[in-house]
Write a protein that holds these residues in place. Structure first.
Motif, short mmCIF file in Angstrom:
data_model
loop_
_atom_site.label_atom_id
_atom_site.label_comp_id
_atom_site.label_asym_id
_atom_site.label_seq_id
_atom_site.Cartn_x
_atom_site.Cartn_y
_atom_site.Cartn_z
N ARG A 17 14.92 -74.65 -5.49
CA ARG A 17 15.73 -73.80 -4.61
C ARG A 17 15.00 -73.55 -3.29
O ARG A 17 15.64 -73.46 -2.23
N ARG A 18 13.71 -73.47 -3.33
CA ARG A 18 12.87 -73.28 -2.15
C ARG A 18 13.30 -72.09 -1.31
O ARG A 18 13.35 -72.16 -0.07
N GLY A 19 13.69 -71.06 -2.01
CA GLY A 19 14.02 -69.82 -1.33
C GLY A 19 15.25 -69.88 -0.44
O GLY A 19 15.51 -68.98 0.35
N GLN A 20 16.02 -70.95 -0.54
CA GLN A 20 17.19 -71.08 0.36
C GLN A 20 18.28 -70.10 -0.06
O GLN A 20 18.44 -69.78 -1.24
N THR B 108 25.21 -69.17 -1.78
CA THR B 108 26.54 -68.80 -1.29
C THR B 108 26.97 -67.49 -1.92
O THR B 108 26.41 -67.06 -2.93
N GLY B 109 27.95 -66.90 -1.33
CA GLY B 109 28.31 -65.52 -1.63
C GLY B 109 28.66 -65.21 -3.08
O GLY B 109 28.22 -64.21 -3.64
N MET B 110 29.42 -66.11 -3.68
CA MET B 110 30.00 -65.71 -4.96
C MET B 110 28.99 -65.73 -6.10
O MET B 110 29.19 -65.07 -7.10
N SER B 111 27.92 -66.54 -5.97
CA SER B 111 26.92 -66.55 -7.04
C SER B 111 25.59 -65.98 -6.57
O SER B 111 24.64 -65.94 -7.33
N GLY B 112 25.57 -65.50 -5.36
CA GLY B 112 24.32 -65.02 -4.78
C GLY B 112 23.75 -63.83 -5.50
O GLY B 112 22.53 -63.63 -5.51
N ASN B 113 24.62 -63.04 -6.14
CA ASN B 113 24.13 -61.84 -6.81
C ASN B 113 23.86 -62.04 -8.29
O ASN B 113 23.55 -61.11 -9.01
N GLN B 114 24.05 -63.27 -8.76
CA GLN B 114 23.80 -63.53 -10.17
C GLN B 114 22.32 -63.35 -10.47
O GLN B 114 21.47 -63.85 -9.72
#
Lengths: 478, 549
Positions: free
Chosen positions: A89-92, A95-101
Motif C-alpha cells: 500500500r505504501r501509505g497511499q 478511496t472513500g468508500m473503503s477508506g475507513n475500513q
C-alpha cells in the motif's frame, strides 16, 4: 451591435462571417469542413499515414475488476483474508468508500485463470470468448487514472478532462478528420438498454465548445433508433426537401444578420437528419444478416438494446464508414456481491466483444478499425466490506487496471506492462504506465493525428483532447 | 513639364479636385484631334487622287483645331497619368507617341499656312508629309491608350479568329461567374473578393501589367513582374507583398485611388495563398485566418493532388458524396470511400467519377457498390492503388483476372465476392500483395490451400482462424507458510477431521464455519468468517483467553 451580440460573437463566428459571408454553408460543404456530414474535417487529411480509419470504443462503465478478468494475481488467493501489506500500500490514500475500513483483507479471483493462444495471455474463465481472440488483442495491464469516482473518471476517458464541458473524443475526431460517409453521423453512440446505478449522460458524447454538429448521435433501442425519423403522414420526401431548403434560406438570413455559428450547426444537423431518414433504417435493419452472424454474436444480438446487438450494429456502422462508434455498457460497479454480479456482466459482453473482433477481421475491417475495450478505473485487491466465505466486494482503484485494444495498428497478441505481485501498483510506472492522456495520444496516433496538433482555440486558449499532457506509447503500436 | 505636373497633382490634394477632373477629360478630349486629323487626311486624299479642287481655306481652320486640341489632349493625359497607376509599358510609349503626333500636327498646321492655301507646291508637300507622319504616330498611340482603358484584345477579341475566347467584359463578369470557373475555396471566397476589388484592371479583359487574377492558373502565371504566387514559399508571394505594401508606397494594390481591400479580405487571400493557393485548399482558413495562431499549424502544406487534378472532378466526387481524403498531409495519394453512395451509383458513374483521379488513388473502398468485372479493367489500371476493398460486390474471377501483376497493390479485400478458385493464380501474380481477405467468397478449401501455399509472405484471411486454445491452466493454489492460512478457501481448509476445540468464534462469539480454521499452538481453532482469522493473528494474546484450554 448590442453588447451581448459582441460578447457572443465568438472567434469561430468572427472567422466564419469574415471568411464566408453568405456562402458559408456552401463553403463548408465544399471543403468538407463540416466533418460530421462527410468531408475531410478541419485537418483536411491526417498528419501522417494512419493505421486506423475508425474507432469502436467498447466502454465498460462502472469499473470492471481487472483481477477477475485480465490481471492474474494468484498470491491474492494464497493470502486470502490477510491484511493488505503496508509494503504494497505504501501509505497511499484509499478511496472513500473503503477508506475507513479497519481491515483491508486481500482477496483473489474466485474464477480460474488460463493462459491462451500463442500470446499466452492470462484470461479469466469468465471471458471464454474474449480468451479465444486473445491473439488479436493488445492487453494493457498498466492503465492508470487520477479520478476515483465514476463521473469524473468516465468524463476523463470520454473527453480527456475530469471536469465536464470538454469535447468528447468522437467529436474531436469528427471535427478533425471528418466522416467517410456523408449520410451517417461521424460519431454514433450506443448505450446498452439496462438499468444501472451510474447513469450515462449525453455530455459524455457531447461537443463541448466545438461546433455542435460534431456531437455523438445516440441510436436508441426502440423501434425507432433515432426519434422522429419518419416523415409525418402526408409529408413526402420531396416536400421535406423543399421545406428544408426554404428553412435554410431563413436560417442563412439570420446567420448573415447575427453571425452566430450555431445557426450553421443547426443547418448542418437538419441536413444530416434529412439524410439519416434514408440511411439509418438501412443500417439498423439487421434482417438481411445471416443466421450464422447472429450465432456468432449470440442470442442477445437479436434483441435491440443489448450489448451484443450493439456490437453487431457497430460492425455495420464501421462497414459504412462511421468514424467513431462508442458503446457504453454500464453495471460493472461491484462494491459488494462481486461474485454474484461480475459473471453476469461478463456474460453480457464477452461474446459480443469477441464476435466483433472475429467479424471485423474476416471482413478485412480490423486492419483499419481500432477496437478498444475498457472501463474508467479498476478495482481494489482487497475486499470492500466484509470478506465472507463466498462473498466480497471491491472498491474503486485508479492505480492500475486493464483494458485492451485490437486492430487499427495496435500490436497483436501482447500484454503490455506488469502490476506488482498484489495487483495494487504499476511495477514500473515510468516506462510501462499508460495514463488516460497517453491512451488518447496513442489512439490519435494510430488515426494519423498528432495529438499536439489537433487544437481548437476557445476563450483565449488552445485546447486539445490531451490537454497539456499525453505521450504516444510506441510499445502499443505495431 | 511632367515633373511640374506631377508636383501639381500632389499639391492639389484629394482625388476630387478640379485638377483630377481636368485629367479625366482626357478620354473625351482626345477624340477631337483624332477626328480633325482624320478629316484632314480624307480631304487631302480626295484632292490628290480625285482632283478635287475646292478652296483650301477650311484646311487651315481644321489643322489649327487639330493642333490645339492635340495639345489639350496631351496635357489632360499627363495629369491623368500622374493621378493613376498605369502600366508604364503602355503609358510611356503612349505619351511619347502622342507628343510626337501633336508636334507634327502643329508643324503641319504651320506648313498649311505657309503654303498659302495650297498655292506653293513645296510647302504643300511638307504639309502632307507632316500630316501623314502625325497619323502614323497617332494610330499606335491610340491603340496603346485603348489597351489601357479597355484591356488587351478588346478589339480583336471579337474577330472571327478569336471566337474561342469567352464573351464577357469586365462589368458582366463582376455579376456572374463563368459556369466552368474553378470551384473550391477560390471560386467561393477568393474570386468574389478579386471581382469586386481587382478584376476591373487585372481581369482577362484588362490584364494590366499583363496580370489576370481571374483564374488560379493565370494568378500562378502572373504578369510582367513575375508569378503572383511563389509556389516554393507562398508567404513571399508577390500578390501578398503588393496587398500588404504601405498604402502610400508606390505599387500598393489596389492603387490608392481605388476601393481598398478590407482586412478580412486580405486575411482570406493570405490564408488561401499560404495554404498553397490550390483551388480547393483552405481547410486551414476556418482556424488560421484572422487568428494569429492556426488551429492546425501543420496543415500549411498543400495537397499536391488537388493542385494537379481538375477541380471539377473533386466537386463531382463531393457532390456524389464520395469520401476523398489525402492519405496524409502533403501526399498526392488519396483514400476514397464510396460508402455513402454505394447503393445509388451505377458502375459507369463510379468509373466516371474515378477517371480524373485515377493516377492518385491509393486506398479505394468500393464495398457494397455496383462495381462488376467489367469495371475492374479501369480499376486495375490505377497505377498507385495500394488497398482495394470489394466486399459484397459482384466482382468475380474475370474481374480479379484484370488485377494480374498489378504493380502496387498490397491489400485486397474479396470478402463476400463471387471470386472462386479460378482467381487463385491471378491473385498470386500480384507482386506486392501482402494481405488478401477471401471469407465468404467462392473459394473452396482446396483453392484456399493453394492460395496459402502459393506465395510466401502473403497473409490469407478466410475467417477460419481457430479460437486461441488454452495452453496452460492455473496451478492449484497452495497456501503460503507452514500452517493453513487464515481465510483459506474451502478446498484448502484445514482437514475436516481436525475438529476445532472451540464451539463459538473467539473473535465474534458467533457459530463456527468449518471453512475457517487455523492451527494455533498445536490446537485447531475455528472461526465464523474469513475476516476473523486475520484479527486473531493480529493479536493472538487478546483472543487466547476465549479459547477453551
Amino acid at each position: 451591435m448590442s453588447p451581448e451580440f459582441i460578447d457572443n460573437f465568438s472567434r469561430r463566428e468572427m472567422l466564419k462571417s469574415a471568411f464566408f459571408g453568405a456562402g458559408a454553408a456552401a463553403f463548408a460543404e465544399l471543403l468538407g469542413v463540416g466533418g460530421a456530414a462527410g468531408g475531410t474535417g478541419v485537418l483536411g487529411s491526417p498528419h501522417f499515414a494512419p493505421r486506423a480509419k475508425r474507432v469502436i470504443y467498447l466502454l465498460q462503465t462502472g469499473g470492471p475488476s481487472q483481477l477477475e478478468t485480465f490481471d492474474y494475481k494468484p498470491i491474492l488467493n494464497k493470502r486470502r483474508g490477510e491484511p493488505l501489506p503496508d509494503s504494497v500500500r505504501r501509505g497511499q490514500r484509499l478511496t472513500g468508500m473503503s477508506g475507513n475500513q479497519s481491515l483491508l483483507p486481500v482477496v483473489g479471483s474466485p474464477y480460474k485463470f488460463h493462459q491462451y493462444g500463442e500470446s499466452r495471455a492470462w484470461v479469466s474463465e469468465l471471458l471464454p470468448r474474449t480468451a479465444g481472440v486473445v491473439d488479436e488483442l493488445c492487453i494493457i495491464k498498466t492503465m492508470y487514472t487520477e479520478a476515483i469516482n465514476h463521473d469524473p473518471a468516465i468524463t476523463f476517458f470520454c473527453t480527456g478532462a475530469e471536469q465536464a464541458g470538454r469535447p468528447s473524443m468522437g467529436a474531436w475526431l469528427a471535427y478533425g478528420l471528418g466522416s467517410a460517409n456523408a449520410n451517417l453521423p461521424a460519431f454514433v453512440v450506443l448505450c446498452t438498454n439496462k438499468a444501472a446505478d451510474q447513469p450515462l449522460y449525453a455530455r459524455l458524447w457531447g461537443t463541448g465548445f466545438l461546433p455542435s454538429e460534431f456531437q455523438g448521435v445516440q441510436f436508441l433501442a426502440g423501434k425507432d433508433p433515432v426519434l422522429y425519423l419518419n416523415n409525418p403522414g402526408g409529408i413526402s420526401r420531396d416536400a421535406r426537401r423543399r421545406q428544408l431548403d426554404a428553412l435554410d434560406k431563413l436560417q442563412q438570413n439570420q446567420f448573415n444578420k447575427t453571425g452566430d455559428g450555431e445557426i450553421l450547426s443547426r443547418m448542418a444537423q437538419a441536413e444530416m437528419a434529412f439524410r439519416m431518414q434514408m440511411s439509418v433504417p438501412e443500417v439498423t435493419d439487421l434482417s438481411a444478416e445471416p443466421e450464422e452472424v447472429f450465432k456468432l454474436y449470440g442470442d442477445d444480438s437479436r434483441k435491440p438494446g443489448t450489448y451484443a446487438y450493439h456490437c453487431l450494429l457497430a460492425r455495420r456502422l464501421a462497414e459504412r464508414g462511421v468514424r467513431f462508434i462508442q458503446l457504453l455498457h454500464p453495471g460493472w460497479d461491484h462494491h459488494d456481491h462481486l461474485p454474484s454480479g461480475i459473471p453476469g456482466l461478463c456474460r453480457e459482453t464477452d461474446q459480443g466483444s469477441a464476435a466483433l473482433i472475429i467479424d471485423l477481421k474476416r471482413r478485412g475491417l480490423l486492419d483499419d478499425t481500432l477496437v478498444v475495450w475498457g472501463g474508467e478505473f479498476g478495482r481494489t485487491n482487497y475486499s470492500q466490506g466484509k470478506l465472507t466465505d463466498n462473498d466480497f466486494g471491491r472498491d474503486h482503484h485508479p492505480r492500475c487496471f486493464s483494458i485492451w485494444m485490437a486492430g487499427g495498428g495496435a500490436k497483436r497478441g501482447v500484454s503490455h506492462g506488469e502490476t506488482d505481485e498484489y495487483g495494487y501498483n504499476i511495477q514500473d510506472i515510468k516506462n510501462e504506465g499508460v495514463h488516460v492522456h497517453d491512451l488518447h495520444a496513442t489512439m490519435l496516433h494510430l488515426l494519423g493525428v498528432d495529438h499536439e496538433k489537433l487544437i481548437y482555440r476557445y476563450q483565449g486558449r488552445d485546447f486539445r483532447l490531451t490537454d497539456v499532457a499525453g505521450k504516444v506509447i510506441k510499445n502499443l503500436v505495431a | 513639364m511632367i515633373v511640374n505636373i506631377s508636383m501639381l497633382a500632389d499639391s492639389a490634394g484629394g482625388p476630387f479636385s478640379l485638377f483630377t477632373l481636368f485629367g479625366r477629360l482626357h478620354p473625351l478630349v482626345l477624340h477631337v484631334p483624332i477626328g480633325a486629323v482624320l478629316a484632314l487626311a480624307v480631304v487631302e486624299l480626295l484632292t490628290w487622287f480625285a482632283g478635287f479642287e475646292e478652296s483650301r481655306r477650311p484646311h487651315g481652320m481644321l489643322a489649327w483645331l487639330a493642333a490645339v486640341s492635340a495639345w489639350i489632349s496631351v496635357s489632360t493625359g499627363l495629369v491623368m497619368h500622374a493621378n493613376g497607376t498605369y502600366d508604364p509599358d503602355d503609358a510611356l510609349p503612349h505619351r511619347n507617341l502622342a507628343i510626337a503626333c501633336s508636334i507634327m500636327i502643329t508643324l503641319a498646321a504651320f506648313a498649311n499656312c505657309r503654303s498659302n492655301y495650297g498655292k506653293r507646291a513645296g510647302m504643300l508637300w511638307i504639309y502632307r508629309i507632316l500630316l501623314f507622319a502625325g497619323i502614323a504616330a497617332m494610330i499606335p498611340a491610340g491603340h496603346l491608350g485603348a489597351t489601357m482603358t479597355h484591356g488587351e484584345g478588346y478589339l480583336m477579341g471579337f474577330s472571327p479568329g478569336a471566337a474561342s475566347k469567352p464573351e464577357s467584359n469586365s462589368s458582366a463578369s463582376v455579376e456572374s461567374a463563368p459556369a466552368d470557373a474553378a470551384d473550391g475555396a477560390f471560386s467561393t471566397i477568393i474570386l468574389p473578393i478579386l471581382r469586386a476589388k481587382c478584376l476591373t484592371c487585372h481581369g482577362e479583359d484588362q490584364r494590366k501589367g499583363k496580370l489576370s487574377l481571374e483564374s488560379v492558373e493565370s494568378i500562378r502565371a502572373g504578369g510582367k513582374s513575375g508569378p503572383a504566387i511563389d509556389r516554393e514559399k507562398p508567404a513571399d508571394s508577390l500578390i501578398l507583398e503588393r496587398i500588404h505594401r504601405d498604402l502610400e508606397e508606390k505599387g500598393h494594390m489596389p492603387p490608392r485611388s481605388k476601393t481598398q481591400l478590407l482586412e478580412s479580405e486580405i486575411a482570406s487571400i493570405d490564408a488561401w495563398v499560404k495554404t498553397g493557393a490550390a483551388p480547393n485548399a483552405g481547410s486551414l482558413q476556418l482556424n488560421g485566418g484572422a487568428d494569429s495562431k492556426p488551429a492546425a499549424p501543420d496543415t500549411t502544406e498543400s495537397h499536391p493532388a488537388r493542385a494537379r487534378v481538375d477541380d471539377g472532378a473533386f466537386r463531382a466526387l463531393r457532390d456524389a458524396l464520395v469520401h476523398v481524403q489525402p492519405v496524409k498531409q502533403g501526399s498526392e495519394l488519396l483514400w476514397m470511400d464510396f460508402a455513402a453512395p454505394a447503393a445509388r451509383l451505377g458502375e459507369n458513374e463510379i468509373l466516371q467519377l474515378l477517371k480524373p483521379v485515377a493516377g492518385d488513388v491509393g486506398d479505394l473502398a468500393l464495398n457494397r457498390s455496383k462495381i462488376t468485372d467489367e469495371g475492374m479493367a479501369s480499376i486495375a489500371a490505377f497505377p498507385r492503388l495500394r488497398r482495394l476493398e470489394l466486399r459484397s460486390t459482384a466482382v468475380g474471377d474475370a474481374g480479379i483476372d484484370k488485377l494480374k501483376n498489378h504493380p502496387s497493390l498490397e491489400e485486397l479485400i474479396l470478402t463476400q465476392t463471387k471470386t472462386t478458385d479460378a482467381s487463385v493464380d491471378s491473385i498470386l501474380t500480384i507482386p506486392k500483395l501482402a494481405k488478401v481477405y477471401v471469407w465468404g467468397s467462392g473459394l473452396t478449401p482446396e483453392g484456399l490451400a493453394r492460395l496459402r501455399a502459393g506465395k510466401s509472405g502473403l497473409q490469407v484471411d478466410a475467417g477460419d482462424a481457430p479460437a486461441a486454445a488454452v495452453v496452460k491452466v492455473e496451478d492449484p493454489i497452495k497456501l503460503s507458510g507452514d500452517a493453513p492460512l487464515p481465510g483459506a478457501q474451502t478446498a484448502n481448509a484445514a482437514p475436516a477431521n481436525l475438529k476445532p476445540i472451540n464451539s463459538v468464534c473467539p473473535v465474534t462469539g458467533k457459530p463456527l464455519n468449518p471453512a475457517y480454521q487455523i492451527v494455533f499452538e498445536g490446537k485447531v481453532i475455528g472461526f465464523c468468517c474469513p475476516n476473523c482469522p486475520s484479527k486473531f493473528w493480529e493479536n493472538p494474546a487478546e483472543f487466547k483467553a476465549k479459547i477453551p484450554q
